[in-house]
Design a protein around this motif. Sequence first.
Motif, PDB file in Angstrom:
ATOM      1  N   ASN A 590       0.812  -1.213   0.000  1.00 45.39           N
ATOM      2  CA  ASN A 590       0.000   0.000   0.000  1.00 45.39           C
ATOM      3  C   ASN A 590       0.850   1.270   0.000  1.00 45.39           C
ATOM      4  O   ASN A 590       0.421   2.319   0.484  1.00 45.39           O
ATOM      5  N   LEU A 591       2.066   1.166  -0.533  1.00 44.57           N
ATOM      6  CA  LEU A 591       2.956   2.335  -0.581  1.00 44.57           C
ATOM      7  C   LEU A 591       2.775   3.171  -1.842  1.00 44.57           C
ATOM      8  O   LEU A 591       3.295   4.288  -1.924  1.00 44.57           O
ATOM      9  N   GLU A 592       2.066   2.616  -2.829  1.00 43.00           N
ATOM     10  CA  GLU A 592       1.968   3.259  -4.130  1.00 43.00           C
ATOM     11  C   GLU A 592       1.512   4.714  -4.012  1.00 43.00           C
ATOM     12  O   GLU A 592       0.476   5.018  -3.432  1.00 43.00           O
ATOM     13  N   GLY A 593       2.327   5.606  -4.583  1.00 43.67           N
ATOM     14  CA  GLY A 593       1.965   7.007  -4.647  1.00 43.67           C
ATOM     15  C   GLY A 593       2.282   7.813  -3.407  1.00 43.67           C
ATOM     16  O   GLY A 593       2.133   9.041  -3.400  1.00 43.67           O
ATOM     17  N   ALA A 594       2.703   7.154  -2.337  1.00 40.75           N
ATOM     18  CA  ALA A 594       2.999   7.877  -1.097  1.00 40.75           C
ATOM     19  C   ALA A 594       4.411   8.455  -1.153  1.00 40.75           C
ATOM     20  O   ALA A 594       5.289   7.950  -1.859  1.00 40.75           O
ATOM     21  N   ASN A 595       4.629   9.538  -0.400  1.00 37.26           N
ATOM     22  CA  ASN A 595       5.946  10.162  -0.285  1.00 37.26           C
ATOM     23  C   ASN A 595       6.465  10.004   1.142  1.00 37.26           C
ATOM     24  O   ASN A 595       5.708  10.166   2.101  1.00 37.26           O
ATOM     25  N   VAL A 651      -2.415  -0.737  13.323  1.00 36.85           N
ATOM     26  CA  VAL A 651      -2.597  -0.849  11.874  1.00 36.85           C
ATOM     27  C   VAL A 651      -4.075  -0.747  11.513  1.00 36.85           C
ATOM     28  O   VAL A 651      -4.454  -0.074  10.535  1.00 36.85           O
ATOM     29  N   GLU A 652      -4.922  -1.394  12.313  1.00 37.75           N
ATOM     30  CA  GLU A 652      -6.363  -1.301  12.061  1.00 37.75           C
ATOM     31  C   GLU A 652      -6.840   0.142  12.167  1.00 37.75           C
ATOM     32  O   GLU A 652      -7.666   0.600  11.371  1.00 37.75           O
ATOM     33  N   ASN A 657      -6.618   6.194   7.145  1.00 33.04           N
ATOM     34  CA  ASN A 657      -5.639   7.181   6.678  1.00 33.04           C
ATOM     35  C   ASN A 657      -4.768   6.619   5.558  1.00 33.04           C
ATOM     36  O   ASN A 657      -4.361   7.337   4.641  1.00 33.04           O
ATOM     37  N   LEU A 658      -4.478   5.322   5.630  1.00 32.02           N
ATOM     38  CA  LEU A 658      -3.658   4.670   4.607  1.00 32.02           C
ATOM     39  C   LEU A 658      -4.369   4.702   3.253  1.00 32.02           C
ATOM     40  O   LEU A 658      -3.727   4.825   2.206  1.00 32.02           O
ATOM     41  N   TYR A 659      -5.706   4.613   3.293  1.00 30.90           N
ATOM     42  CA  TYR A 659      -6.495   4.621   2.053  1.00 30.90           C
ATOM     43  C   TYR A 659      -7.006   6.016   1.693  1.00 30.90           C
ATOM     44  O   TYR A 659      -7.780   6.178   0.764  1.00 30.90           O
ATOM     45  N   ASP A 667       0.680  10.319   3.115  1.00 31.39           N
ATOM     46  CA  ASP A 667       2.138  10.415   3.275  1.00 31.39           C
ATOM     47  C   ASP A 667       2.528  10.302   4.744  1.00 31.39           C
ATOM     48  O   ASP A 667       3.482   9.598   5.098  1.00 31.39           O
ATOM     49  N   ARG A 668       1.782  11.014   5.587  1.00 38.06           N
ATOM     50  CA  ARG A 668       2.064  10.986   7.024  1.00 38.06           C
ATOM     51  C   ARG A 668       1.852   9.585   7.592  1.00 38.06           C
ATOM     52  O   ARG A 668       2.673   9.073   8.367  1.00 38.06           O
ATOM     53  N   CYS A 669       0.767   8.955   7.189  1.00 35.90           N
ATOM     54  CA  CYS A 669       0.438   7.605   7.688  1.00 35.90           C
ATOM     55  C   CYS A 669       1.489   6.592   7.258  1.00 35.90           C
ATOM     56  O   CYS A 669       1.979   5.810   8.074  1.00 35.90           O
ATOM     57  N   VAL A 670       1.880   6.622   5.983  1.00 34.84           N
ATOM     58  CA  VAL A 670       2.872   5.677   5.463  1.00 34.84           C
ATOM     59  C   VAL A 670       4.223   5.870   6.156  1.00 34.84           C
ATOM     60  O   VAL A 670       4.908   4.911   6.517  1.00 34.84           O
TER      61      VAL A 670
END
Length: 884
Positions: A590-595, A651-652, A657-659, A667-670
């Motif tokens: 689920n990292l796609e697109g995150a900074n 994580v739950e 925020n991840l989605y 970005d902050r969540c990742v």
Amino acid sequence: MKAVELPKAYDPKDFEDRVYEVWEKEGMFRPNEGEGEAFTIVMPPPNVTGILHMGHALNNSLQDILTRYYRMTGRPTLWVPGTDHAGIATQNVVERQLAKEGLRRQDLGRDKFLERTWAVKEKHHDIIKSQLEKIGSSCDWEHERFTMDEGLSRAVRESFVTLYERGLIYKGEYLVNYCPKCGTALADDEVEYKELPGKLWDIRYPYSDGSGYITVATTRPETMFGDVAVAVNPDDERYTSLIGTMLDLPLTDRKIPIIADSFVDLSFGTGMVKITPAHDPNDWQCGKRHNLPAINVLNGDGTLNENCPEKYRNLPATDARKLVVEDLRALGVLGKEVEHNHEVGHCYRCSTVIEPYLSNQWFVSMKGMADKALAAWKNDEFTFYPRRWENTYSHWLENIHDWCISRQLWWGHRIPVWYCEDCGEVIVSRDDATECPKCGSKNLRQETDVLDTWFSSWLWPFSTLGWPDKTADLEKFFPTSTLVTGYDIIFFWVARMIMASLEFLGEVPFKDIYITGLVRDKQGRKMSKSLGNGIDPLEVIDQYGADAMKFTLCYMATQGQDILIDMDSFRMGSRFANKIWNAARFLLMNLEGANLLDSKELTLTTMDKWIYNQLNEATLKVKVAMQGYKFNDGAQAIYDFFWNDFCDWYVESAKHNLYSEDQAVKDRCVTILLDLLAESMRLMHPFVSFISEEIYQKLPNVHDSLITSRYPVFTEERSFKDDALMVSRMQEAVTSLRAVRSELGIPIEKKIRVVIKCDKDFVASDFFAEEKCLIASFVNASELLIDNDGKTDVQGAFPVAGTGYESYVFVREAIDLEKEIDRLKSDLQKNTASLEGVLKKLSNEKFLNNAKEEAIAKEQGKKAEFEEKIEKGNKHLALLKSFL
């Protein structure tokens, strides 16, 4: 940032061997320069001809955890591996091979036999090393030692000569423990005593003047040919007048006297004891007190020798015993014969019955060294974990005997003693002697015996570091930090290492001694070949992986207790590894697109502070566990943090925020999740080393190897007690609401309406209000209202008590009460009928008398199960009826 792909299924076979190869190739097991005091541990060297069993797996897993932990704390860390030449065991292996070829070692000669033994050693060594690598042992293979390598052989010779020069080694004719099968003497502590059924025979010894006879009792009639006297207690009035009387020794032409000695027990048997100095320890001491001769009646192979009548010569002792009894009966001097159980010594290597045997042997005088070792213990120079093993240590040292160190073997360190054949000079030398220093003769003969294996092992903590030279390793890594070993060699090895270290270096060889429990089967039995209940570590690794094996053993390694396992026990470690893998896979996909942001610059929410607090607390728990050698506490801490705190709660809570469509939020969540995942891998690395390294290398926020990274450190800056308290209240509320669902039979997919009323001084009221959507998601609520003023109508709702608040569930909106009550009544009827059937069966005497124990136990289990179901059903039914 792109998503990172981990294979869908956790399969340790895909990476464990590869990861270990990288560690070793990159030299990551070598001690670094580090900071502060070195951490050193020496591996108890397994026998070079053995294979690793679960005891080795436990021992080396715990050493590996310590090594990896202290390496990651930044201390210079060295784990020294090695193997033991195992004199008796290894020679037995080679002699068994020769026997299959119809050969004996004597047919080859000493040099050829040793060549063959070295070849066997090399083959088995490679097997042991590969097994240690397979379980993940991060020992420094560049420091690997063997008890007969060149350096250790020199250390052995140095120690022998030094002790001889100090008057602590001597040779003499003494009664020793002798194994006829191994063909060698054994030390007292290498004899295992077992109670065996036998017989006690009464034998009549006639007075030499023909006036009658006396009666003695013995369990070994064949040794009577070595009798030199019969002893009575000087206080035994029955026999006072007989002292000095001569007796005819049956089946021989010898005469022996009746003597007085207070060691004779007046109450045992006839009160008369035959004295056989060459074949009984008590008789040996008696013989010395009375200056009696010692007649050895045995050959080295356990057969009777030339000191016996011709018809018994060369017979094994057991065969000779039968013949002697027959001949005594025929002679009319055999009295009663009774069954008699007695303790019999056996060889600790081959289980052959030990014979007390008179021979010339080399000994170490132990009393002075034992006193130093006792003083070091009393001065707290080292510590046992658990402390109760100090009793074993001190008892052995307080009752120590001189150590018989010579062995009649070919495989081992040959004793560095030469005899001049011309003048009889005894030469003890650090270098091979070529000329007699007394007469100049070159006609020298070297001692044929070798040294006891333990004589090299007792030097292990310092000989492996270069002693007797003053090496850089010895300076930096000695004394070692910790010894991890089993209780069964506290006296064989642990106490002797302490004595040797104090004698040669003036200090103890280690500060802490951790004594592992035994690995037993589920029935509490010791694992053994004879029982067929052993578990091969390699089979465990093949089925579950090395991490699963290590974590399971560590998780179950409660200090001072044995570990009861079977193959299925390792499922626990495998489940934990799967949880780690799946959690990491979920985050990485689920990292796609995150900074990636700078985690140190982020403002933390209450949930963020809570998870960092939990990580901080887990770090402290592991540190305390490692310092106190409570490995199970350390495993429990990382399990609870990662599975419960990180996966099940944090994580739950972070998923929404991840989605998130908001880039800044994602970005902050990742960033925080990756930071926590990286630190979690560092936290758990000593306990699950392969999977943590494999995942760590996939993380985009790290650029080093996990094995050499820094271990998490507890800091006050990460101690968020207030935030942790608020989250714990939320967890309490969620857990209690989930329990209501379970108790009332509300399906998890069925939404419920909830009101939480907070007390005025409730510390988490604002937090509850802020996170009401999160709480609602945890309990699957259609609506969740946080009431801080107490005005919400909750009539008809089911109340659930909390600490500083009260929750209310609108049950009637979630389930059809009448339908659920009918279902419960039906279940109660079925369970009651089933219970009656089981009770009827258990009251049937015919069933109880004829059924197997397993069948009866099964019915009793059913009884308990139905009783529990009925009790819960009635409780559930009463609860539902209260809403009508």
